[in-house]
Design an enzyme around this catalytic site. Structure first.
Site, PDB file in Angstrom:
ATOM      1  N   TYR A 135       0.860  -1.188   0.000  1.00 22.48           N
ATOM      2  CA  TYR A 135       0.000   0.000   0.000  1.00 22.48           C
ATOM      3  C   TYR A 135       0.892   1.231   0.000  1.00 22.48           C
ATOM      4  O   TYR A 135       1.542   1.539   0.997  1.00 22.48           O
ATOM      5  CB  TYR A 135      -0.909  -0.033   1.228  1.00 22.48           C
ATOM      6  CG  TYR A 135      -1.861   1.135   1.405  1.00 22.48           C
ATOM      7  CD1 TYR A 135      -2.187   1.986   0.354  1.00 22.48           C
ATOM      8  CD2 TYR A 135      -2.455   1.376   2.646  1.00 22.48           C
ATOM      9  CE1 TYR A 135      -3.063   3.043   0.530  1.00 22.48           C
ATOM     10  CE2 TYR A 135      -3.335   2.431   2.834  1.00 22.48           C
ATOM     11  CZ  TYR A 135      -3.633   3.260   1.778  1.00 22.48           C
ATOM     12  OH  TYR A 135      -4.502   4.315   1.960  1.00 22.48           O
ATOM     13  N   LYS A 164      -1.799  -1.558  -3.675  1.00 27.08           N
ATOM     14  CA  LYS A 164      -2.770  -0.472  -3.684  1.00 27.08           C
ATOM     15  C   LYS A 164      -1.959   0.796  -3.875  1.00 27.08           C
ATOM     16  O   LYS A 164      -1.205   1.210  -2.995  1.00 27.08           O
ATOM     17  CB  LYS A 164      -3.551  -0.432  -2.373  1.00 27.08           C
ATOM     18  CG  LYS A 164      -4.540   0.724  -2.268  1.00 27.08           C
ATOM     19  CD  LYS A 164      -5.209   0.753  -0.899  1.00 27.08           C
ATOM     20  CE  LYS A 164      -6.162   1.944  -0.786  1.00 27.08           C
ATOM     21  NZ  LYS A 164      -6.788   2.030   0.560  1.00 27.08           N
TER      22      LYS A 164
END
EC number: 4.3.3.7
Length: 293
Positions: A135, A164
């Site tokens: 992320y 992400k």
């Protein structure tokens, strides 16, 4: 390795009026989001107010959501931190709750160099038997994981299966141009969903899907069917909602939006504060204009 799905929701954490985690409501919210089109849920991420949740609360949340919807969709536990040893320990504990994968945020505040990011993520991922999603959110962490580091991890660590990504589309393109087969990229920004899809992203880990999940599903399905005009029309229609939900720090307005749309989930925890009347009224207008209310 699982694909996890194209439309994932970064789930808020329901609270009681006095600020305790409302586990019953969390299970209900998980079912609500799945019914609205989410193929997976991220629990205890940024939107879930992870900085103000204890480890015990997080573990119980993971168990609650797995029990509620784990047989239908993927449940991904947010276990990343800026402390490598602690992230390893907590990731191992989370794995025992039955979650299907882990979301690992870039270490924040201590601002490691790229080599530190590589070693941190490799150490955490290799300590567990679950697929891991990186992320990268520079606006929150003050560090940007460069494409070269992401690709190095994707090639060297088999259970790092995706990222992400919240950086710009150019950085996304650099990642996708060198990614190994099966490595997935999800947009971490609702407003970038369609631009990311056009460059080759797999899907999105969304905030707005709390209130416009079916519409986002329509956008993604239209794009995948080759109907880019319809996908673009959905994007233009939803863009004010995407922007409106982030007019102040997330998840303040997402919780307000859930209340406005008839699914209250309680307040945010300090140091966040609930939306003001003026902020909520502005959000109400945005949601009404988009046909959500």
């Amino acid at each position: 390795m699982p694909t996890f799905g194209r439309l994932l929701t970064a789930m808020v954490t329901p609270m009681t009026p006095d600020g305790a985690v409302d586990y019953q409501r969390a299970g209900e919210l998980a079912k609500h989001l799945v019914a609205a089109g989410s193929e997976g849920l991220v629990v205890s991420g940024t939107t879930g107010e992870s900085p103000t949740l204890s480890h015990e609360e997080k573990l119980r949340l993971f168990e609650t959501v797995v029990d509620a919807v784990g047989g239908q969709v993927s449940v991904i536990a947010g276990t990343g931190s800026n402390n490598t040893a602690e992230s390893i320990r907590f990731s191992r504990e989370a794995a025992r709750t039955g979650v299907h994968g882990l979301l690992l945020v870039t270490p924040y505040y201590n601002k490691p160099p790229q080599e530190g990011l590589y070693r941190h993520f490799r150490a955490v991922a290799e300590a567990v038997d679950l697929p891991c999603i990186l992320y990268n959110v520079p606006s929150r962490t003050s560090v940007n994981m460069l494409p070269a580091t992401t690709l190095r991890l994707a090639r060297d660590v088999p259970n790092i299966v995706g990222i992400k990504e919240c950086a710009d589309v150019g950085q996304l393109a650099d990642i996708l141009s060198g990614a190994p087969e099966g490595f997935r990229v999800w947009s971490g920004d609702d407003a970038n969903l369609l631009p990311y899809l056009t460059v080759g992203a797999y899907g999105i880990i969304s905030v707005a899907s709390h209130v416009v999940g079916p519409q986002m599903r329509e956008l993604i399905d239209a794009f995948l069917a080759g109907d880019t005009a319809r996908a673009a029309a959905w994007h233009r229609r939803l863009l004010p909602v995407f922007r409106g939900l982030f007019a102040v720090t997330n998840p303040i307005l997402v919780k307000a939006a859930l209340r406005l749309t008839g699914f209250p989930v309680g307040p945010v925890r300090l140091p966040l504060v609930d939306a003001t009347e003026e902020q909520e009224e502005a959000l109400r207008e945005v949601l009404a204009e988009a046909g959500v209310l």
